[in-house]
Design a protein around this motif. Sequence first.
Motif, short mmCIF file in Angstrom:
data_model
loop_
_atom_site.label_atom_id
_atom_site.label_comp_id
_atom_site.label_asym_id
_atom_site.label_seq_id
_atom_site.Cartn_x
_atom_site.Cartn_y
_atom_site.Cartn_z
N GLU A 1 -15.17 3.31 -5.56
CA GLU A 1 -13.94 3.66 -6.26
C GLU A 1 -12.76 2.73 -5.90
O GLU A 1 -11.73 2.79 -6.54
N ALA A 2 -12.94 1.93 -4.88
CA ALA A 2 -11.82 1.12 -4.38
C ALA A 2 -11.69 -0.20 -5.13
O ALA A 2 -11.53 -1.27 -4.55
N ARG B 1 -5.66 1.34 0.44
CA ARG B 1 -4.23 1.61 0.52
C ARG B 1 -3.85 2.03 1.94
O ARG B 1 -4.70 2.44 2.71
N GLU B 2 -2.55 1.93 2.25
CA GLU B 2 -2.02 2.23 3.58
C GLU B 2 -2.44 1.17 4.60
O GLU B 2 -2.91 1.48 5.69
N TYR B 3 -2.28 -0.08 4.20
CA TYR B 3 -2.60 -1.20 5.09
C TYR B 3 -1.58 -2.31 4.95
O TYR B 3 -0.93 -2.45 3.90
N TRP B 4 -1.50 -3.10 5.98
CA TRP B 4 -0.79 -4.38 5.93
C TRP B 4 -1.70 -5.44 5.32
O TRP B 4 -2.87 -5.53 5.67
N TYR B 5 -1.13 -6.25 4.44
CA TYR B 5 -1.87 -7.36 3.83
C TYR B 5 -1.00 -8.62 3.86
O TYR B 5 0.22 -8.53 3.67
N PRO B 6 -1.61 -9.78 3.99
CA PRO B 6 -0.84 -11.00 3.79
C PRO B 6 -0.36 -11.07 2.34
O PRO B 6 -1.12 -10.75 1.42
N LEU C 1 2.81 -16.26 8.42
CA LEU C 1 2.38 -15.47 7.26
C LEU C 1 3.33 -14.30 7.07
O LEU C 1 3.82 -13.72 8.06
N LEU C 2 3.54 -13.91 5.81
CA LEU C 2 4.33 -12.71 5.51
C LEU C 2 3.36 -11.58 5.18
O LEU C 2 2.52 -11.73 4.30
N PHE C 3 3.51 -10.47 5.92
CA PHE C 3 2.65 -9.31 5.68
C PHE C 3 3.46 -8.19 5.03
O PHE C 3 4.57 -7.89 5.46
N VAL C 4 2.87 -7.59 4.01
CA VAL C 4 3.51 -6.47 3.32
C VAL C 4 2.61 -5.24 3.46
O VAL C 4 1.39 -5.36 3.41
N TYR C 5 3.25 -4.10 3.65
CA TYR C 5 2.49 -2.86 3.78
C TYR C 5 2.43 -2.15 2.45
O TYR C 5 3.46 -1.83 1.86
N ILE C 6 1.21 -1.89 1.98
CA ILE C 6 1.02 -1.19 0.70
C ILE C 6 0.60 0.24 1.02
O ILE C 6 -0.53 0.48 1.48
N GLY C 7 1.52 1.17 0.83
CA GLY C 7 1.18 2.56 1.13
C GLY C 7 2.41 3.43 1.08
O GLY C 7 3.53 2.96 0.84
N ASP D 1 -6.92 5.00 2.93
CA ASP D 1 -6.76 5.52 1.57
C ASP D 1 -7.23 4.43 0.60
O ASP D 1 -7.48 3.30 0.99
N ILE D 2 -7.27 4.80 -0.67
CA ILE D 2 -7.76 3.89 -1.69
C ILE D 2 -6.67 3.69 -2.74
O ILE D 2 -5.97 4.63 -3.11
N GLN D 3 -6.50 2.46 -3.17
CA GLN D 3 -5.54 2.18 -4.24
C GLN D 3 -6.15 2.60 -5.58
O GLN D 3 -7.30 2.26 -5.86
#
Lengths: 456, 456, 456
Positions: free
Chosen positions: B63-64, B69-74, B175-181, B435-437
Motif C-alpha cells: 500500500e505504500a 510517512r513520519e520520516y526525515w528525507y533528503p 544535505l537538506l532534510f525535510v520531515y514528512i509527517g 506510517d504510510i503516505q
Amino acid sequence: MSISVPEQASASEPTQTQAQARHTEPTAAGMAMANELAEQTRDQVDRVEAPPRRARPWQRYLEANLGLREYWYPAALSDALPEGGTHAVTMLGEEILLVRKNGKLYAVEDRCAHRGTRFSERPLVLSEDTITCWYHTWTFDMENGDLRCILNEPESALVGRTGVRAYPIVEAKGLLFVYIGDEEPPPLEADVPGSFLAADTVMHYAQPDIIRANWRLALENSFDPGHHFIHNWSPYVIESGFPMTFGYVAKKGEEAGETTYVVDAPGPKGFSRCTATAELIFSAVIPGKDGRPDTTYTAPAAVGKSREELISSFLAMPPIEVGIWLPSCNETVNFPSDMITFDWLVPIDENHTRSFMFGAKPCATEEEAEAWRGETGHTEWYVPTVEKFLIDDNKARESMQTFYEKENGWDRERLYRPDLEITMFRKFFSEHARDIQTPDKLIKPRSRRNPTRGRS
Amino acid sequence: MSISVPEQASASEPTQTQAQARHTEPTAAGMAMANELAEQTRDQVDRVEAPPRRARPWQRYLEANLGLREYWYPAALSDALPEGGTHAVTMLGEEILLVRKNGKLYAVEDRCAHRGTRFSERPLVLSEDTITCWYHTWTFDMENGDLRCILNEPESALVGRTGVRAYPIVEAKGLLFVYIGDEEPPPLEADVPGSFLAADTVMHYAQPDIIRANWRLALENSFDPGHHFIHNWSPYVIESGFPMTFGYVAKKGEEAGETTYVVDAPGPKGFSRCTATAELIFSAVIPGKDGRPDTTYTAPAAVGKSREELISSFLAMPPIEVGIWLPSCNETVNFPSDMITFDWLVPIDENHTRSFMFGAKPCATEEEAEAWRGETGHTEWYVPTVEKFLIDDNKARESMQTFYEKENGWDRERLYRPDLEITMFRKFFSEHARDIQTPDKLIKPRSRRNPTRGRS
Amino acid sequence: MSISVPEQASASEPTQTQAQARHTEPTAAGMAMANELAEQTRDQVDRVEAPPRRARPWQRYLEANLGLREYWYPAALSDALPEGGTHAVTMLGEEILLVRKNGKLYAVEDRCAHRGTRFSERPLVLSEDTITCWYHTWTFDMENGDLRCILNEPESALVGRTGVRAYPIVEAKGLLFVYIGDEEPPPLEADVPGSFLAADTVMHYAQPDIIRANWRLALENSFDPGHHFIHNWSPYVIESGFPMTFGYVAKKGEEAGETTYVVDAPGPKGFSRCTATAELIFSAVIPGKDGRPDTTYTAPAAVGKSREELISSFLAMPPIEVGIWLPSCNETVNFPSDMITFDWLVPIDENHTRSFMFGAKPCATEEEAEAWRGETGHTEWYVPTVEKFLIDDNKARESMQTFYEKENGWDRERLYRPDLEITMFRKFFSEHARDIQTPDKLIKPRSRRNPTRGRS
Ligand code: FES
Ligand code: FES
Ligand code: FES
Ligand SMILES: [Fe+2]
Ligand SMILES: [Fe+2]
Ligand SMILES: [Fe+2]
C-alpha cells in the motif's frame, strides 16, 4: 424570429455612441438587487471563512465547467476567414467549421453525420451553400445542417432526414460571433456590451491567445479586486514608474455601492465596478513574531513617494471601471488611458480558454480610425496593455489551474473579504445564465425540434 | 520535544566515528528476529512459488505506493539553496518550497491556502520569516505555516486562523532534510545511518537523479541479491576486467545468518547483509534439450580465469556490506574500495524517484577532506560508482516499472529463493514503518491538532 | 499436429499459381450465403437508417477492439530479423520478441515471468534455443517458453514449472508470421490468401507503416465502396489524369451479386468484390435550395471528358477485384495494372495498426523476379500505389479515429446503402472469427493446458 445583425441595426435605427453606452446609470431595481446580493454573499463569505464548508449559493456556476450555453461568443477574428476560406475552431467543447462563401457566413459542426470525419481536414465547398465530406461525399446544407444530397448515392432516403448542427453566425466590428445553443438566438446586442457595438467605436485587435486555465479562473481574475498586486511586476508598471496598489479593495461595507448591476438593458446582463472608492494601499506592515520588529513592505514603484503624492496622481486619472458581462466578457474602461479594453474569455474546453483582446476607441474621422487600427492603437493600447500588462494576468490565471483541476479547489478554496465581489459575480451568473454547457450536449445529435434553424 | 540537529549533536556530545558506526554487531534479539522472519518468509516464498496466490505478509508495503510517512528525507543538496534563495521540490507527492533566509531554513507547502497558487512561481520573501503569495498578498509564517497577515486586507479575521503546512527542515553534511509527517519529528539521527552523520565522514555529492520508477522498485534493486548479473555489462566492470558474479546469492538456509537486523539502535531501523558467505557464481550451465549438448556461459570478464583465481581475488577485497534503512536509504560499504556509497531513494510521486548519491569517506585532515570533496572523490568514487555502475541499476529499476504500474505486477510477480531477502525487507518495512503516505494525505488541510508546529 | 510451413508445401506438392489462386469461382453454397447475408444486412441498413438504434447483428465485431484471436499475422519483414538478431514487436496488445538463431525462428513473450522486465532491453541469447533475462538470469526455452534454468540459482524448484508464452512463427515470402492464440495453429495457408503463397508470386515490400487508427477503421476503408471519392485528390490520380469515380457503389439490389464469399477453401475465409457492375459516377448534382440553381460537380480529372469516354477507358482495363480475408488482409487485384496489392492491417493496440504493404507479381524467370523486387517493383508498384495513393487511405483511416475512440462512434455512426457491403463484412467476421482478442488475455499467464506448445 430573425436575428438582427449589427449591420442592420446600424442602418435602420439611431445607435447610441460609445460614450453614451459606457456610462450606464444604475436603476433603482438594480441598486436594490445589488444591495440584496451583497448582503447575502457577505453572509456567505463570513460563513465560508469559518469551516466546515456548507453548500455554496453558486452551485450552478460550479457546474458550468464548459461555459454558459445559449449565448453568442466570439469565434474568430474576421481576418481569419477571408472570402472563400474556412476556419476550424473549438468552442465550449464543440468543434465548428466556419465558412465564408460568396460573402455569406456559415458555421457547421465539424463532424460528418455519417462516420464522424472532420470536414476541416479537406474542406470541400462545392456549391454556394453546402459542405461536402471528403470521405464519402455526404453533402450538407451549411445554413441549417440538413443532408442535402450524397454524391455517390443520389437516391438515398437519408436526404433531408439527417444532418449536422448548424450554428448562427454574425460578423460585427471585425469579429465573428457564433451562437452556441439550441434555442432561437437573441439579437447579438443582447450578449455584447453596448460600448463594443457603438457606431463610433473602432477596434484594434490582438491575435487571440490560448490560456491553459478554465474560463472561470480567467474571468474571475479580470474582476478580482485583490489581484492588482501582481501588476507591480508587470513591465508596464516597472517602466512607467507608476505603482499599482496591492488591490482595489472596496472599503468594508461599501462593496455594493461600488457595483452597478445591469439586468434590464437591451445589452448583456452583468455588472461593473467603479474603483473610485477603493482603499489605495501601496505599503503594508508584516508584523514581527515573538517580539521581533515589524517589516514594512512598499510596492517597488512607490518607494520614495509619499502616500499623498501617490493618491493624488491616482485621483488625477479618470476612474477605472471594470465590467463583466454574460456570458464571459471583461470590459475595462479608462486603462491605461481613455480607451476601453475588452478581454473576451471563450471556453475552448474544460482546461483551455481563448482570449480575444481588443482596444476600443471612439474615432470621429476615418483618418483617426485608420491610425487606431494601425500604429496608434499598437503603441497606445497593444504594447502597454497586452504585451506589458495582461501577460501577467494570464500567468496568474494559469497559476490556479492545477488546484482547481486536480486538487478539488472549488471546495477547498478559502475566500476572504475581497472575494465578496467574485462571489457576487458567481451568484449573478448562477441566477442569470440562460443555460449551462454540459458534456452530454457535445455528443447528442442536433436538436430535433429545430431542425431547420439557420441564419436565414 | 525539540529536534536535535546534527550540528548541535556534534558540538555537545562525543560522536561515534564512521568506522565505529559501520560495524554494527547484531544483538541477540536482532538475531532471533532475523531467524524468525527468514523462517516465515521462506515458507512464504515456498508457497509463492506454487500458485495459486495467497495473501502476502507484506500487505502494508504494497500500500505504500507513495512512500513511508513520519520520516526525515533528503530534499535537496545544500548547494541548491543559497542564502536568500528558494528551491521547489516534490516529495512523496507533496509540493514543498525550501527557503534559506538570514541563515535560517524553512520548508512550506508550495500551495497558497487562499486559492492554490504555487508560491514558487514568484517567491516573495518580504520579511525575515514570511512568504507572501504573489497573487493576492496572503502572507504566511514560514516556521509554522500560519497566515501572518494579508497585505491588501490588514484586518482580515482569517489571520491566525488558517495557513499552509510547514515542514521541519534541518541541514546535515551538505544535505537538506525535510520531515514528512504530522507528528513531532524524532531527531534526525533516528532516520539517517550513523555512518552518514559520523564526525569524520566527508561527502562527495553527485547531482540528484530522477528515476522513472516507483521508489520500491528502486530500493529493492539496491538490496537485491540476484541482480548483480546486470553489472557484467557495466562500464566499470568491462574496463576493470574484474568480473561480477551472477548474483550474491546466499547459500540455501544461510540467508538469515548473513543478515544483521537493527531495530534498537539510536539510528534508523533496517538491516544489512554481508556477502561474505554468498555463492560466487561466474559461470553456469544451460542444459540442452532433446539430447542436444549443454551450453556453459561464463561472465565476459571471467573468461580465461580459473574459479580459484576469481574467488581468491574476491576474498582479497574487504567484504561488501549492503544496508537498507527506513525510510529508503541504501548504504553500500567497501565498494569499489574503502568508502561508503549512499543511495537515498526518495519518492517523488507514484512513478518517479529522486536518487541522492554520495560517496562517504572518513578523512583525518581538512586537506584530505578538501580533496575528497573535489578531484579525489570524483575520480575514486563518482566515476566508477555513479557514471560507470549505478547507471545500470537505474536502467534495471526502470525496466520493471511497466509491469508493476500497468500489468498488476505486485500480484503477478513470481518470486524465487534469492528474493527471500527482498521479502524479508518487505515484511520488515511492513512491521516497522511509522506510517504510510496515502493520496488523501496530499490534499487534506494541515493538521489541526498541531497548528503551530515548526522548526523552532 | 504440425504446422506445414510454406517452404515445405512448395517443395512437396504441386502449388497453384497466382493466376489460378486469384480467380476463385463462387460455389453454390457461397452464393446462397451471400444472398442471405445481403438480405439480412439490407434489412438492417434500412432499420439503421431510421433511428432509434437497435441491437446490431455484428455485435461480436464491435467487441473485437484488439483484433481477432487464433490467427496467423504478419509480425515483421524477414529483413528486420537477420541471423543472430532480435526484433521486438507489439501485436494485438501483446509484446513479443522475435529471434533468429542458427537459422531457426522463435517468438517469445517479451516480459520475464519473474518480475516483468522486457528481454528486448538487453536480449541475451546465450545458448542456441534460450533467452536469458538480463536482470536476474532466468533463462527460458524459446520454443515452448518453459523456464529452462536460472543461472544464479541452479537448483530452483521453479525450473520447468513456470515460463513465458511462446508463439508459433513461420517465414514465407519474405514475411515473418506469428500465431496469436492458445490453440494448435492451423497451417499458414488457412490464414493467408492463396495468391500470396503461390509459387510464382514475387513480392516487392514497402516498409511497414503505423496508422493511428483502430484496425477495423483501417480495414473497412480498404473495402469501402463509398470511399473512392478521396482518391480524386491522390497524387497518382492528379498526375495520371485518370479520374476516380465518386465510389464503386453497386447498383441497388445487386450488392450480393458482386460479392464472392469464400468459406470452404483451404485458404482463409473472406470475400471479394468485383467492381465490374458498379455505377461509375464522375459527376453529381447538388440541388439548389429555395429556387436557386443546381450545381453540378465533376471530378477534377474528369472535367472536359464525356461520360462515354470515361466509361470506355474504365472498361478497357481489367476489372479491379477487392478481397478481404480473415483475420485482416486486404487484397486488391489489377490496380494500378496487372499485379496484386496486399495491405495487411495488423492491430498493434486499440488505437494503432501496422500496415504491411506488398506488391505481388507472378514472375516467370529469376531475372524478372529480381527486377520486381528492385527497380521495376519500385517504379510500377511502390510509387503509384503506396506513395501516391494509399497515403490518402491512411489519412482517411485516421480521420475517423476520434469519432470511434472518443465520441461513441460505433453507436452513433449513421450508415447508408453503400455501407451494406461493410456491414456484410462485419457480420461475416462476427460469424466466422475463430476468437476475439480481449484485454484480459493480455495479462493472464500462459495457457496451462498447453504448456509445451511450440514450433517443433
Ligand atoms: S464520414 Fe463523411 S461521408 Fe462518410
Ligand atoms: S492564491 Fe495566494 S493569495 Fe490568493
Ligand atoms: S525480472 Fe527477469 S530474471 Fe528477474
Ligand atoms: Fe490584471
Ligand atoms: Fe547494482
Ligand atoms: Fe482507397
